[in-house]
Write a protein that holds these residues in place. Sequence first.
Motif, PDB file in Angstrom:
ATOM      1  N   GLN A   1       6.544  45.986  47.533  1.00 25.62           N
ATOM      2  CA  GLN A   1       5.335  46.505  48.167  1.00 25.62           C
ATOM      3  C   GLN A   1       4.282  45.400  48.325  1.00 25.62           C
ATOM      4  O   GLN A   1       3.652  45.281  49.378  1.00 25.62           O
ATOM      5  N   LYS A   2       4.112  44.594  47.286  1.00 26.36           N
ATOM      6  CA  LYS A   2       3.134  43.512  47.336  1.00 26.36           C
ATOM      7  C   LYS A   2       3.511  42.480  48.391  1.00 26.36           C
ATOM      8  O   LYS A   2       2.649  41.983  49.137  1.00 26.36           O
ATOM      9  N   LEU A   3       4.786  42.134  48.471  1.00 25.02           N
ATOM     10  CA  LEU A   3       5.235  41.171  49.473  1.00 25.02           C
ATOM     11  C   LEU A   3       5.024  41.732  50.874  1.00 25.02           C
ATOM     12  O   LEU A   3       4.541  41.023  51.773  1.00 25.02           O
ATOM     13  N   TYR A   4       5.366  42.997  51.072  1.00 27.52           N
ATOM     14  CA  TYR A   4       5.156  43.635  52.370  1.00 27.52           C
ATOM     15  C   TYR A   4       3.669  43.648  52.744  1.00 27.52           C
ATOM     16  O   TYR A   4       3.300  43.305  53.872  1.00 27.52           O
ATOM     17  N   ASP A   5       2.825  44.020  51.792  1.00 23.61           N
ATOM     18  CA  ASP A   5       1.381  44.059  52.049  1.00 23.61           C
ATOM     19  C   ASP A   5       0.861  42.671  52.413  1.00 23.61           C
ATOM     20  O   ASP A   5       0.025  42.523  53.328  1.00 23.61           O
ATOM     21  N   SER A   6       1.333  41.648  51.713  1.00 23.52           N
ATOM     22  CA  SER A   6       0.878  40.281  51.968  1.00 23.52           C
ATOM     23  C   SER A   6       1.326  39.809  53.349  1.00 23.52           C
ATOM     24  O   SER A   6       0.546  39.195  54.098  1.00 23.52           O
ATOM     25  N   LEU A   7       2.589  40.077  53.696  1.00 22.61           N
ATOM     26  CA  LEU A   7       3.093  39.683  55.009  1.00 22.61           C
ATOM     27  C   LEU A   7       2.337  40.402  56.125  1.00 22.61           C
ATOM     28  O   LEU A   7       1.950  39.788  57.135  1.00 22.61           O
TER      29      LEU A   7
ATOM     30  N   LYS B   1       4.448  41.527  63.882  1.00 25.94           N
ATOM     31  CA  LYS B   1       5.837  41.747  63.465  1.00 25.94           C
ATOM     32  C   LYS B   1       5.899  42.853  62.418  1.00 25.94           C
ATOM     33  O   LYS B   1       5.064  42.939  61.522  1.00 25.94           O
ATOM     34  N   ASP B   2       6.924  43.674  62.520  1.00 24.06           N
ATOM     35  CA  ASP B   2       7.137  44.765  61.573  1.00 24.06           C
ATOM     36  C   ASP B   2       7.949  44.244  60.386  1.00 24.06           C
ATOM     37  O   ASP B   2       9.125  43.893  60.532  1.00 24.06           O
ATOM     38  N   TRP B   3       7.329  44.211  59.229  1.00 21.14           N
ATOM     39  CA  TRP B   3       7.994  43.727  58.017  1.00 21.14           C
ATOM     40  C   TRP B   3       8.474  44.879  57.120  1.00 21.14           C
ATOM     41  O   TRP B   3       8.847  44.661  55.972  1.00 21.14           O
ATOM     42  N   SER B   4       8.509  46.088  57.643  1.00 20.90           N
ATOM     43  CA  SER B   4       8.809  47.249  56.801  1.00 20.90           C
ATOM     44  C   SER B   4      10.250  47.274  56.295  1.00 20.90           C
ATOM     45  O   SER B   4      10.565  48.043  55.387  1.00 20.90           O
ATOM     46  N   PHE B   5      11.121  46.429  56.871  1.00 20.26           N
ATOM     47  CA  PHE B   5      12.492  46.386  56.367  1.00 20.26           C
ATOM     48  C   PHE B   5      12.525  45.995  54.893  1.00 20.26           C
ATOM     49  O   PHE B   5      13.452  46.362  54.167  1.00 20.26           O
ATOM     50  N   ILE B   6      11.523  45.254  54.435  1.00 24.40           N
ATOM     51  CA  ILE B   6      11.465  44.855  53.023  1.00 24.40           C
ATOM     52  C   ILE B   6      11.364  46.082  52.125  1.00 24.40           C
ATOM     53  O   ILE B   6      11.953  46.130  51.033  1.00 24.40           O
TER      54      ILE B   6
ATOM     55  N   ILE C   1       7.127  32.385  54.264  1.00 21.69           N
ATOM     56  CA  ILE C   1       7.981  33.129  55.197  1.00 21.69           C
ATOM     57  C   ILE C   1       7.367  33.126  56.597  1.00 21.69           C
ATOM     58  O   ILE C   1       8.057  32.889  57.600  1.00 21.69           O
ATOM     59  N   ILE C   2       6.071  33.370  56.673  1.00 19.89           N
ATOM     60  CA  ILE C   2       5.399  33.408  57.989  1.00 19.89           C
ATOM     61  C   ILE C   2       5.484  32.040  58.668  1.00 19.89           C
ATOM     62  O   ILE C   2       5.780  31.931  59.862  1.00 19.89           O
ATOM     63  N   ASP C   3       5.235  30.984  57.926  1.00 23.88           N
ATOM     64  CA  ASP C   3       5.320  29.633  58.481  1.00 23.88           C
ATOM     65  C   ASP C   3       6.729  29.351  58.980  1.00 23.88           C
ATOM     66  O   ASP C   3       6.922  28.840  60.095  1.00 23.88           O
ATOM     67  N   SER C   4       7.726  29.681  58.180  1.00 26.05           N
ATOM     68  CA  SER C   4       9.115  29.377  58.540  1.00 26.05           C
ATOM     69  C   SER C   4       9.567  30.240  59.713  1.00 26.05           C
ATOM     70  O   SER C   4      10.273  29.755  60.620  1.00 26.05           O
ATOM     71  N   PHE C   5       9.148  31.475  59.730  1.00 28.13           N
ATOM     72  CA  PHE C   5       9.600  32.405  60.790  1.00 28.13           C
ATOM     73  C   PHE C   5       9.005  32.048  62.141  1.00 28.13           C
ATOM     74  O   PHE C   5       9.697  32.088  63.165  1.00 28.13           O
TER      75      PHE C   5
END
Length: 347
Positions: free
Chosen positions: A269-275, A283-288, A339-343
Amino acid sequence: MSKLCFFVQYLPIEGLAAFNKATAELLFGADNPVIKQGRVATLQSLSGTGSLRLAAAFIQRYFPEAKVLISSPTWGNHKNIFNDARVPWSEYRYYDPKTVGLDFEGMIADIQAAPDGSFVLLHGCAHNPTGIDPTPEQWEKIADVIQEKKHMPFFDVAYQGFASGSLDEDASSVRLFVERGLEVFVAQSYSKNLGLYAERIGAINVVCSAPEVANRVKSQLKRLARPMYSNPPIHGARIVANVVGDPVMFGEWKQEMEEMAGRIKNVRQKLYDSLSAKDKSGKDWSFILRQIGMFSYTGLNKTQSDNMTDKWHIYMTKDGRISLAGLSLAKCEYLADAIIDSFHNIS
């Protein structure tokens, strides 16, 4: 006297009886008719790997024309195990990189197209490596197709209780197939949920159509196990039997699994919120959040994964998989930045 002491430490080929009883009841439920009717052949084996390998030997000997279908991707050792047992295999579609989710239509189509009577290797919960599991409705459809094609479902259950925090919920896919009246193979491991990596504790279970069939299957599994490793280890089996058999310890174990699974859910949840907060691209990060268990497929390719390591010093597999079990809440924002930088900046 010394010789007697030496020999009494050996378990029988099928393993510790109390362990076999406990492990089958954990998997299927103590009140399940297949338990009460004696339709489950259970052998203690050498964790998940040994259980899979024993079943592969059984398939090779008694189903020589059968093929095993393996998800793409899957745990790296699955292919090695069936290659070593000389069991032919092919892959069915599972991961969809476009959605970072399940390629359900491809999965169903490939299972449908396989020769009747194939073995279909399924991850009971917390699919390794993707963390992507079918929904309950999708499991129903998978069972429909397997039943229609007269395939044999073969479950690898390595994370029972460690995925959702519930032993029953994590066994629900297996129990669905058993409730359908199907004969089912299930390999179990206690390496993760009880931390018994070094003890090599697991089991192979075969749900059969009748008690006499289960007796024959167990007899043949024992014949295969005897030259392979003779008999399984005792100490870890006693730990499982004692923990499951004692109400206080069993309760403590279930609470610890709930806490561990809950911690990983909090990290997700924290990673999703941060992304979501940091990424302005929409971008939809909800797959996490839809993924489950220790691992997450991030959707990053090899070049992007290399950037994670070379620039951000985050070490991950080249297919974009990360282990959330090793991620703390304090590091989620840093990981999100990487992740954002790499993506977005690395093709």
